[in-house]
Scaffold this motif. Sequence first.
Motif, mmCIF file in Angstrom:
data_model
loop_
_atom_site.group_PDB
_atom_site.id
_atom_site.type_symbol
_atom_site.label_atom_id
_atom_site.label_comp_id
_atom_site.label_asym_id
_atom_site.label_seq_id
_atom_site.Cartn_x
_atom_site.Cartn_y
_atom_site.Cartn_z
ATOM 1 N N TYR B 71 0.896 -1.207 0.110
ATOM 2 C CA TYR B 71 -0.076 0.024 0.047
ATOM 3 C C TYR B 71 0.962 1.081 0.021
ATOM 4 N N THR B 72 2.310 1.200 0.432
ATOM 5 C CA THR B 72 2.970 2.505 0.525
ATOM 6 C C THR B 72 3.557 2.747 -0.920
ATOM 7 N N TYR B 73 3.401 1.571 -1.675
ATOM 8 C CA TYR B 73 4.144 1.746 -3.283
ATOM 9 C C TYR B 73 3.569 3.075 -3.915
ATOM 10 N N GLN B 74 2.185 3.208 -3.785
ATOM 11 C CA GLN B 74 1.321 4.458 -4.460
ATOM 12 C C GLN B 74 2.046 5.365 -4.381
ATOM 13 N N ASP B 75 2.287 5.783 -2.982
ATOM 14 C CA ASP B 75 2.963 7.267 -2.753
ATOM 15 C C ASP B 75 4.364 7.366 -2.462
ATOM 16 N N ALA B 76 5.095 6.055 -2.573
ATOM 17 C CA ALA B 76 6.618 6.344 -2.232
ATOM 18 C C ALA B 76 7.258 6.511 -3.516
ATOM 19 N N HIS B 77 7.231 7.782 -3.821
ATOM 20 C CA HIS B 77 7.986 8.226 -5.146
ATOM 21 C C HIS B 77 8.324 9.705 -4.906
ATOM 22 N N GLN B 78 9.669 10.128 -5.463
ATOM 23 C CA GLN B 78 9.871 11.577 -5.223
ATOM 24 C C GLN B 78 10.845 12.135 -6.480
ATOM 25 N N VAL B 79 10.785 13.257 -6.548
ATOM 26 C CA VAL B 79 11.524 13.773 -7.907
ATOM 27 C C VAL B 79 13.179 13.571 -7.391
ATOM 28 N N ILE B 80 13.825 13.124 -8.617
ATOM 29 C CA ILE B 80 15.339 13.041 -8.031
ATOM 30 C C ILE B 80 15.900 14.465 -8.279
ATOM 31 N N SER B 81 16.564 14.705 -7.410
ATOM 32 C CA SER B 81 17.392 16.196 -7.319
ATOM 33 C C SER B 81 18.547 16.093 -8.213
ATOM 34 N N GLU B 82 19.081 17.293 -8.272
ATOM 35 C CA GLU B 82 20.171 17.495 -9.463
ATOM 36 C C GLU B 82 21.412 16.806 -8.797
ATOM 37 N N PRO B 83 21.812 16.745 -7.712
ATOM 38 C CA PRO B 83 23.217 16.299 -7.110
ATOM 39 C C PRO B 83 22.842 14.787 -7.298
ATOM 40 N N ILE B 84 21.724 14.052 -7.130
ATOM 41 C CA ILE B 84 21.331 12.767 -7.319
ATOM 42 C C ILE B 84 21.734 12.376 -8.878
ATOM 43 N N ILE B 85 21.276 13.265 -9.743
ATOM 44 C CA ILE B 85 21.480 13.185 -11.184
ATOM 45 C C ILE B 85 22.775 13.080 -11.644
ATOM 46 N N GLN B 87 25.273 12.029 -9.705
ATOM 47 C CA GLN B 87 25.590 10.636 -9.405
ATOM 48 C C GLN B 87 25.177 9.682 -10.401
ATOM 49 N N ILE B 88 23.918 9.785 -10.853
ATOM 50 C CA ILE B 88 23.373 8.724 -11.660
ATOM 51 C C ILE B 88 24.136 8.890 -12.941
ATOM 52 N N LYS B 89 24.467 9.956 -13.388
ATOM 53 C CA LYS B 89 25.222 10.165 -14.682
ATOM 54 C C LYS B 89 26.598 9.457 -14.715
ATOM 55 N N LYS B 90 27.164 9.540 -13.612
ATOM 56 C CA LYS B 90 28.604 9.015 -13.218
ATOM 57 C C LYS B 90 28.429 7.459 -12.916
ATOM 58 N N GLY B 91 27.295 7.032 -12.852
ATOM 59 C CA GLY B 91 27.148 5.589 -12.812
ATOM 60 C C GLY B 91 27.262 4.988 -11.315
ATOM 61 N N LEU B 92 27.100 6.050 -10.338
ATOM 62 C CA LEU B 92 27.444 5.553 -8.876
ATOM 63 C C LEU B 92 25.827 5.234 -8.528
ATOM 64 N N LEU B 93 25.042 5.692 -8.746
ATOM 65 C CA LEU B 93 23.593 5.364 -8.679
ATOM 66 C C LEU B 93 22.677 4.982 -9.671
ATOM 67 N N LEU B 220 29.174 6.075 0.131
ATOM 68 C CA LEU B 220 27.859 6.217 0.432
ATOM 69 C C LEU B 220 27.770 7.521 1.391
ATOM 70 N N TYR B 221 26.546 8.118 1.310
ATOM 71 C CA TYR B 221 26.815 9.401 2.305
ATOM 72 C C TYR B 221 25.040 9.668 2.147
ATOM 73 N N ASP B 222 24.862 10.548 3.244
ATOM 74 C CA ASP B 222 23.389 10.725 3.496
ATOM 75 C C ASP B 222 23.030 11.718 2.385
ATOM 76 N N ILE B 223 21.692 11.320 1.702
ATOM 77 C CA ILE B 223 21.198 12.013 0.805
ATOM 78 C C ILE B 223 19.855 12.419 1.363
ATOM 79 N N THR B 224 19.836 13.745 1.308
ATOM 80 C CA THR B 224 18.430 14.119 1.919
ATOM 81 C C THR B 224 17.098 13.705 1.595
ATOM 82 N N ASN B 225 16.396 13.690 2.389
ATOM 83 C CA ASN B 225 15.050 12.912 1.940
ATOM 84 C C ASN B 225 14.949 11.563 1.435
ATOM 85 N N TRP B 226 16.120 10.900 1.401
ATOM 86 C CA TRP B 226 15.855 9.532 1.206
ATOM 87 C C TRP B 226 16.698 8.698 2.268
#
Lengths: 229, 389
Positions: B71-85, B87-93, B220-226
Amino acid sequence: MNIIQLNNLVKKYPVGNGEFTALNDINLNFKEGEFTGLVGPSGSGKTTLLNIIGSLDSPSYGSAIVMNKSIAELSHKEAAMLRNQHIGFIFQTYNLLPVYTVFENVEFPLLLQNKNATQRKNAVMEALEWVGLTDKIKSKPSMLSGGECQRVAIARAMVKKPQIVLADEPTANLDSKNSHHILQTMQKLNKELGVTFLFSTHDEKVMQYLNRLISLEDGKVISDTIKNA
Amino acid sequence: MIAIKLAYKNLVGAGLRTWLNVSVLSFAFVLMIFYNGMIEGWNRQARNDTQDWEIGQGQYWEPSFDRYDPYTYQDAHQVISEPIIQQIKKGLLTPILLVQANMYPQGRMQSVLLKGVDPKQNILKLPTSDLRFSSNETCAIIGKRLADENKLSVGDKVLVRWRDKNGMFDAIEIKIASIFKTDVPSVENGNMYLNIEVLQKMTGMTNEASILVAGKDSKLYDITNWDFKTPDFLLTDFDAMIQSKKAGGIIMSGLLLIIALLAIFDTQVLSIFRRQKEIGTYIAMGMTRSQVVGIFTVEGGAHSILAALVGAIYGIPLFIWLNKVGIPMAANSQDAGITIADTIYPYYSLDLIISSLLLVIISATIVSYMPARKIAKLKPTEALKGKIQ
């Protein structure tokens, strides 16, 4: 000098609700170098007396002083030390360790004395020479005759050069020829090394070799005869 | 030293009785190492496979996401912030978007979890590159189990219905681009993998994700809101299952060990009865009672040393061979829902061997000591006569 002193020695065993008196008021002294026999019928107390002298048992009353040590006052460890250092045992049934060779059986008391390998080897070979078994060092007891087994037992008792050797019916399982051979060996060791031998026996052949004959009956000394003064 | 020498001589002298005890004990010893080695091998392979296919070096969860509560899946999503993007581009996430849906293979309805994944990701072993070249059709990759259960093949189309961001139903036919096989059932069961951008578009969740999977080089580091979840946390269920398997193994090895130890105990009791004269002789020669107890204890304990040697003779070649060829698992073992490879390669650690060896030696010594204590109470005069006391 008395090496063994028995004063008013009494040994009782519990039997059912009562007690059986195995030794009753024994007063005896043994000098160094004696070749003495305790004679008497079965149940007369010969073995019990040897066991007390050998610190395998303790008196109920009276005292047994062996090598200036009161047997009744010895702890298990002190009694073991006395046997280890000063007393050799020879048993009617030889009691050799079946898994050991002749050499190893004779060597065993020296291992308990923490002697080094060279000391042990020299002493074992000397003891086996006394009993004429140097050619059997690698044999196991099962490969020997009764007479040879008893000679190994004598070598084992003598190898540590004890002051006292206690022999419980040493010839009871031997034929006449072997009995004489064994007794002559022990007599020779007694004379050459001055070791005190104390036998329990009811074998006539043994008695002719003894210097002193103590007769026991129902736990009491009934005679004490010195044959060759 | 005397005790060891005498123990060796007596054990060899006892012949068949010794070798029977030693054989049973060595079997217990080898089986104990084999079983634990197999479990450890399974554990290592399964952990590696699960990390490679599903959890990476850890996951960042949208705070309301609970993997045990759909039941949590429906609402468990949020926008990927720029710093995370970055990291994704670097292939780390790599981001994953989760959406609950139903599919209708051959007219049947079945729940399915749509997982939006980046086709370019290299963090997970999923063949997401198969999603890269889709034409106008919406493509998905699925696991072999899901394909088999629903009789789906590559190129087949299946109707899928889902709710979008606002709770509105929508439906589309999805084409199966490829079917993959993995040892990790949770990756396959009920999961359908789509290009994340396609799923974001389907649900109106533009640039959103439910979880972020960390790669090997990710710092590994703290990512705000994750919320970061470690691999150990993510493998809790699997670890619990391995622990229960280990417990089962301990019970089985324990039973076998008890049988072997009973044989040693029995031999010791018999020895002490049969060898009273010998015990009396030792005492007459000047041994203390504790030394005699020591001889008999060492003798009993020496069974375990011989067992280790005998076990090594047939165990080491067996273990080397098993380590080379592996242990094939039953074809349907993965259907039970647990991560298990087709072939398990046992892992025998030094810790395992030493701890098994110590366990066998210590327990054999204890069961040898127990009857040997009786010697301390023996009267030497009675022992010399060979009388049973």
